[in-house]
Design a protein around this motif. Structure first.
Motif, PDB file in Angstrom:
ATOM      1  N   THR A  56       3.591   1.649  -3.245  1.00  0.00           N
ATOM      2  CA  THR A  56       3.225   2.252  -1.956  1.00  0.00           C
ATOM      3  C   THR A  56       4.015   3.529  -1.723  1.00  0.00           C
ATOM      4  N   PHE A  57       5.313   3.480  -1.998  1.00  0.00           N
ATOM      5  CA  PHE A  57       6.160   4.670  -1.829  1.00  0.00           C
ATOM      6  C   PHE A  57       5.683   5.800  -2.735  1.00  0.00           C
ATOM      7  N   ILE A  58       5.439   5.485  -4.004  1.00  0.00           N
ATOM      8  CA  ILE A  58       4.977   6.505  -4.953  1.00  0.00           C
ATOM      9  C   ILE A  58       3.633   7.078  -4.504  1.00  0.00           C
ATOM     10  N   GLY A  59       2.714   6.202  -4.091  1.00  0.00           N
ATOM     11  CA  GLY A  59       1.387   6.658  -3.691  1.00  0.00           C
ATOM     12  C   GLY A  59       1.411   7.547  -2.464  1.00  0.00           C
ATOM     13  N   VAL A  60       2.125   7.105  -1.424  1.00  0.00           N
ATOM     14  CA  VAL A  60       2.188   7.897  -0.190  1.00  0.00           C
ATOM     15  C   VAL A  60       2.816   9.260  -0.443  1.00  0.00           C
ATOM     16  N   PHE A  61       3.920   9.281  -1.188  1.00  0.00           N
ATOM     17  CA  PHE A  61       4.606  10.547  -1.455  1.00  0.00           C
ATOM     18  C   PHE A  61       3.723  11.490  -2.267  1.00  0.00           C
ATOM     19  N   CYS A  62       3.187  10.999  -3.382  1.00  0.00           N
ATOM     20  CA  CYS A  62       2.389  11.864  -4.260  1.00  0.00           C
ATOM     21  C   CYS A  62       1.064  12.259  -3.609  1.00  0.00           C
ATOM     22  N   GLY A  63       0.468  11.330  -2.848  1.00  0.00           N
ATOM     23  CA  GLY A  63      -0.805  11.645  -2.209  1.00  0.00           C
ATOM     24  C   GLY A  63      -0.668  12.725  -1.154  1.00  0.00           C
ATOM     25  N   LEU A  64       0.304  12.570  -0.262  1.00  0.00           N
ATOM     26  CA  LEU A  64       0.496  13.582   0.776  1.00  0.00           C
ATOM     27  C   LEU A  64       1.039  14.881   0.192  1.00  0.00           C
ATOM     28  N   LEU A  65       1.834  14.796  -0.868  1.00  0.00           N
ATOM     29  CA  LEU A  65       2.319  16.010  -1.533  1.00  0.00           C
ATOM     30  C   LEU A  65       1.147  16.799  -2.109  1.00  0.00           C
TER      31      LEU A  65
END
Length: 300
Positions: A56-65
């Motif tokens: 979840t952390f990886i997805g949220v960070f990379c997605g919004l980035l």
């Protein structure tokens, strides 16, 4: 129609739409591609909380980035003063990378619902903009926009909570309101980027999406629609009452498994994996019959 009857009315748009939506034919895709589109041959293993939190952390960070990078480096959006990211995508990211099993997070809701809400928000902004002093009415237009967007999403079965925020921001936030119809391509681009990154990161150890359009069987819906259409044509569009003894019996598909043979009727379509499983099951029936015959022959 009485008010009491009106309270029981059900509206399901899928009854009309599902017959026109193509059903996924996963067996035509290379399995690695189908895997990252959410297809699984076997149920996925339940993961521990720490693994889910990590992805979840990886997805949220990379997605919004990815979103902020796109809006920052695309000159068209930068020239028109587009925001770094539409604020509602913070909530959309939580759904897309964390609550991935929720019906509200599936692609139909996330893309169609968000786009419809943006259309409603911009339309109401333009409508109230016809007033000589629209600034005095935005406190009414904002709630109205969110309410209408929720109504539209409910009728189309595309409810997506962050989309309600988008409809509200399109009216009450000056930066978003300034975009006008430019908000629509920005929302579409954001939806696509979130979906692509969600397909990548969520399918490494989890499964996303659970369905693309609906959990219902689209192939069966189309067959039932074709059957109804052909039945109507055969009857010349004349329907006789069942009491007259001329009721039409609907044909239902079935699968018959006999020793060494599998018969499929009613237009049922099987994947290669399902066909192979049924054939192995029919061969097992042969072995059981042979064993039973041998046991009978050896009895005194």
């Amino acid at each position: 129609m009485k008010l009491h009857d009106l309270r029981r009315v059900e509206i399901d748009i899928d009854i009309f739409l599902n017959r026109y939506i193509p059903h996924p034919r996963w067996h035509r895709y290379p399995y690695p591609v189908a895997h990252f589109l959410g297809h699984r041959l076997e149920p996925t293993e339940k993961l521990g909380t720490l693994v889910v939190i990590f992805w979840t952390f990886i997805g949220v960070f990379c997605g919004l980035l990815t979103l902020t990078a796109a809006t920052t480096h695309i000159p068209f959006f930068r020239e028109h003063g587009a925001p770094l990211v539409v604020g509602s995508y913070g909530a959309a990211a939580v759904l897309a990378y964390c609550a991935i099993e929720s019906p509200l997070a599936q692609p139909r809701n996330a893309i169609v619902g968000h786009f419809l809400a943006a259309v409603v928000g911009v339309s109401i902004t333009k409508l109230f903009g016809l007033h000589p002093h629209p600034e005095e009415l935005y406190w009414i237009a904002g709630p109205l926009s969110c309410a209408v967007a929720t109504l539209v999403m409910s009728l189309t079965k595309t409810v997506h909570p962050p989309a309600g925020a988008t409809a509200l921001l399109a009216v009450v936030d000056p930066t978003t309101r300034h975009l006008g119809w430019l908000l629509l391509p920005l929302i579409l681009l954001s939806c696509v980027l979130v979906l692509v990154t969600a397909l990548i990161f969520n399918n490494i150890e989890r499964r996303f999406p659970l369905h693309w359009w609906t959990p219902a069987d689209l192939a069966q819906a189309k067959k039932e629609a074709d059957l109804e259409s052909s039945s109507s044509e055969d009857l010349g569009e004349v329907h006789q009452p069942a009491a007259a003894g001329r009721g039409v019996k609907q044909l239902e598909g079935h699968i018959s498994i006999r020793p060494g043979a599998v018969e499929v009727s009613g237009g049922i379509t099987l994947t290669p994996e399902e066909q192979d499983f049924l054939e192995r099951l029919s061969k097992r029936i042969i072995n059981l019959d042979e064993k039973s015959a041998l046991d009978t022959a050896h009895k005194p």
